[in-house]
Design an enzyme around this catalytic site. Structure first.
Site, PDB file in Angstrom:
ATOM      1  N   THR A  24      35.520 -18.002  40.439  1.00  0.00           N
ATOM      2  CA  THR A  24      35.034 -19.223  39.706  1.00  0.00           C
ATOM      3  C   THR A  24      33.787 -19.065  39.162  1.00  0.00           C
ATOM      4  OG1 THR A  24      36.369 -20.281  41.711  1.00  0.00           O
ATOM      5  CG2 THR A  24      34.764 -21.567  40.536  1.00  0.00           C
ATOM      6  N   LYS A  40      43.368 -23.999  36.496  1.00  0.00           N
ATOM      7  CA  LYS A  40      43.606 -23.608  37.791  1.00  0.00           C
ATOM      8  C   LYS A  40      45.044 -24.066  38.240  1.00  0.00           C
ATOM      9  CE  LYS A  40      41.913 -22.391  42.195  1.00  0.00           C
ATOM     10  NZ  LYS A  40      41.344 -20.801  42.324  1.00  0.00           N
ATOM     11  N   GLU A 109      42.424 -19.197  36.332  1.00  0.00           N
ATOM     12  CA  GLU A 109      41.902 -18.650  37.487  1.00  0.00           C
ATOM     13  C   GLU A 109      43.070 -18.760  38.618  1.00  0.00           C
ATOM     14  OE1 GLU A 109      38.397 -20.444  39.403  1.00  0.00           O
ATOM     15  OE2 GLU A 109      38.722 -19.432  41.036  1.00  0.00           O
ATOM     16  N   GLY A 110      43.128 -17.733  39.106  1.00  0.00           N
ATOM     17  CA  GLY A 110      44.094 -17.558  40.137  1.00  0.00           C
ATOM     18  C   GLY A 110      43.752 -18.071  41.670  1.00  0.00           C
ATOM     19  N   ALA A 111      44.488 -18.032  42.763  1.00  0.00           N
ATOM     20  CA  ALA A 111      44.035 -18.502  44.021  1.00  0.00           C
ATOM     21  C   ALA A 111      44.156 -17.118  44.741  1.00  0.00           C
ATOM     22  CB  ALA A 111      45.241 -19.555  44.505  1.00  0.00           C
ATOM     23  N   GLY A 112      42.901 -16.872  45.477  1.00  0.00           N
ATOM     24  CA  GLY A 112      42.811 -15.720  46.324  1.00  0.00           C
ATOM     25  C   GLY A 112      42.958 -14.491  45.525  1.00  0.00           C
TER      26      GLY A 112
END
Ligand SMILES: Nc1ncnc2c1ncn2[C@@H]1O[C@H](COP(=O)(O)OP(=O)(O)O)[C@@H](O)[C@H]1O
Ligand SMILES: [Mg+2]
Length: 215
Positions: A24, A40, A109-112
């Protein structure tokens, strides 16, 4: 906008070797420098600030530079579990790259990390394959990063995803950087050191400092 700025790919998928590695913060630096739009696709955790809100507040960019998340899930846990908790199911078919103006950059932006499950058979990796946009990998500079980074690079390559950019985030560690470059056969684009404050000015300065040479 200078000609130079057009050299950064129009679309970038920001992934990481782990959660909390700085995706982030790096997204905010890119947004401040490129003044693009941010998306996101999967947000897990609506408690404090979502990543979208954080990037908006820290960059000071208008709301129109931010796309709505495809999935907004309440619990700050893995997407597959967060969805299941609220009786939802993440479907790859629901994701569409948001429309942007011709000249505009899109920061996704990906997650994890890469192998975070979205449902019983798909991972973040499958979303990355589906979207098919240049990959930007964020890794930590600290102990453990060589293993995490080499595993991530190998998995991405095995699935035909080229890693276009690799950046290291955290206190400078040239030994780790050199090991990752050697064993991972990559060039680390930037080593981002901890920022004392995070505000629009510092983010824009960081873009100049760390990414201008990539332009
Ligand atoms: N370069 C940096 N300077 C200052 N704080 C940072 C930096 N990188 C990460 N952080 C802080 O570390 C935490 C995790 O970073 P974040 O960008 O949210 O990671 P991720 O998006 O990968 O989960 C946040 O509190 C963030 O503000
Ligand atoms: Mg994040």
């Amino acid at each position: 906008m200078s000609m130079k700025q057009n050299r950064f790919p129009k679309r970038l998928f920001i992934t990481g070797t782990d959660t909390g590695v700085g995706k982030t913060v790096i997204s905010a630096i890119l947004m401040a420098g490129l003044r693009g739009t941010y998306w996101k696709p999967v947000q897990c955790g609506l408690g404090e600030m979502t990543d979208t809100e954080w990037v908006r507040v820290k960059t000071g960019l208008p709301e129109t530079n931010f796309h709505r998340e495809t999935y907004r899930l309440k619990l700050p846990i893995s997407p597959h579990a967060s969805a299941a908790q609220e009786g939802a199911h993440i479907d790859l078919d629901d994701f569409r790259i948001p429309e942007t103006k011709e000249s505009e950059h899109l920061i996704v932006e990906g997650a994890g990390g890469i192998m975070v499950p979205l449902n019983e058979r798909h991972f973040m990796l499958d979303l990355m394959k589906k979207l098919n946009i240049p990959v930007f990998l964020v890794m930590s500079s600290s102990l453990g990063t060589i293993n995490h980074t080499l595993l991530s690079l190998e998995q991405l390559r095995m699935h035909g995803l080229d890693v276009d950019y690799v950046v290291m985030n955290g206190p400078k560690n040239s030994s780790n950087r050199e090991a990752i470059e050697y064993y991972g056969k990559v060039c680390v684009l930037a080593e981002i050191e901890p920022l004392p404050f995070i505000n629009p000015k510092i983010l824009a300065q960081s873009f100049k400092q760390y990414f201008e040479h990539a332009q």
